[in-house]
Design an enzyme around this catalytic site. Structure first.
Site, PDB file in Angstrom:
ATOM      1  N   SER A 131       0.856  -1.182   0.000  1.00 33.68           N
ATOM      2  CA  SER A 131       0.000   0.000   0.000  1.00 33.68           C
ATOM      3  C   SER A 131       0.891   1.231   0.000  1.00 33.68           C
ATOM      4  O   SER A 131       2.059   1.158   0.432  1.00 33.68           O
ATOM      5  CB  SER A 131      -0.891   0.006   1.246  1.00 33.68           C
ATOM      6  OG  SER A 131      -1.504   1.254   1.449  1.00 33.68           O
ATOM      7  N   TYR A 144      -2.304   0.297  10.612  1.00 31.51           N
ATOM      8  CA  TYR A 144      -2.278  -0.226   9.245  1.00 31.51           C
ATOM      9  C   TYR A 144      -0.938   0.058   8.588  1.00 31.51           C
ATOM     10  O   TYR A 144      -0.325  -0.825   7.972  1.00 31.51           O
ATOM     11  CB  TYR A 144      -3.416   0.384   8.437  1.00 31.51           C
ATOM     12  CG  TYR A 144      -3.497  -0.114   7.011  1.00 31.51           C
ATOM     13  CD1 TYR A 144      -4.042  -1.367   6.735  1.00 31.51           C
ATOM     14  CD2 TYR A 144      -3.049   0.656   5.948  1.00 31.51           C
ATOM     15  CE1 TYR A 144      -4.131  -1.828   5.432  1.00 31.51           C
ATOM     16  CE2 TYR A 144      -3.136   0.202   4.642  1.00 31.51           C
ATOM     17  CZ  TYR A 144      -3.671  -1.041   4.385  1.00 31.51           C
ATOM     18  OH  TYR A 144      -3.752  -1.503   3.091  1.00 31.51           O
TER      19      TYR A 144
END
Length: 229
Positions: A131, A144
């Site tokens: 990501s 995250y």
């Protein structure tokens, strides 16, 4: 016929990759967290095989896989599963840290470890769907982003360790992608969701297939893909 094991094939990027590989005649094996989910995913991908293992419980993966018939060969693993829960460090409870670290980092590490003997036999490929948060952390993204920064470190270490066995390792860093996860992120951020503003899952799948299909004399190590404009 190449055999690819894919996590997160129930939706989003994982589903797009599974569909593309199945449509071109490759064999796919899909990891599901439980038997019910395995049946559901198998119904969406006729001809695919499924195995059951919960990435949220990495310590049980070895036991789970030992109770099932694994394929005789694995040419690639595509780690596309992931979870996200946003919140400031001051408010984010340990349970949400633990879940994100398990599913996004420790689970992929353990699954890769367990399947490395098969990957080495084929001089296979490991693709980690990371990501943009794996490169830059922003407010409310601590857990995250930490899991995805860790995933980058896992990929970098694995690449160096497995080079002698011919295993190639790729990290893909998508920007915001039009998936159910992105819709959930917008709900957590309190913003309206407009899928047309983001990359499609199929566009990200194209980059993953590029990594899988490179000739044996080349390896794609890191690739960032961002929405146009």
């Amino acid at each position: 016929m190449p055999v690819h094991l894919i996590t997160g094939a129930g939706s989003g990027i994982g589903a797009a990759v599974a569909r593309r590989l199945l449509d071109r005649g490759d064999q796919i094996v899909l990891l599901a967290r439980d038997a019910g989910r395995a049946r559901e995913i198998a119904g969406s991908f006729p001809g695919a095989s499924t195995i059951v293992g919960d990435l949220a419980q990495p310590g049980r993966l070895s036991w789970a896989l030992s109770k099932q018939a694994l394929p005789d060969r694995i040419d690639s693993i595509v780690h596309a599963a992931g979870v996200v829960d946003l919140g400031p460090v001051a408010d984010l409870p340990a349970t949400l840290w633990e879940r994100q670290l398990a599913v996004n980092l420790v689970g992929p590490a353990e699954l890769t470890r367990l399947l490395l003997p098969l990957l080495r036999m084929q001089k296979g490929r490991v693709v980690f769907v990371n990501s943009g948060a794996g490169l830059h952390a922003h407010a409310d993204w601590s857990a995250y982003a930490a899991s995805k920064h860790g995933l980058k470190a896992l990929a970098d270490s694995l690449r160096a360790e497995e080079a002698e066995h011919g295993v190639r390792v790729t990290s893909i860093y998508p920007g915001r992608t039009a998936t159910p996860m992105q819709e959930r992120v917008h709900q957590q951020e309190g913003r309206d969701y407009d899928a047309s503003r983001f990359i499609t899952a199929d566009s990200v799948a194209t980059t993953i297939l590029t990594a899988l299909d490179l000739p044996d004399d080349a390896a794609l190590t890191d690739l960032t893909i961002r929405p146009r404009g």
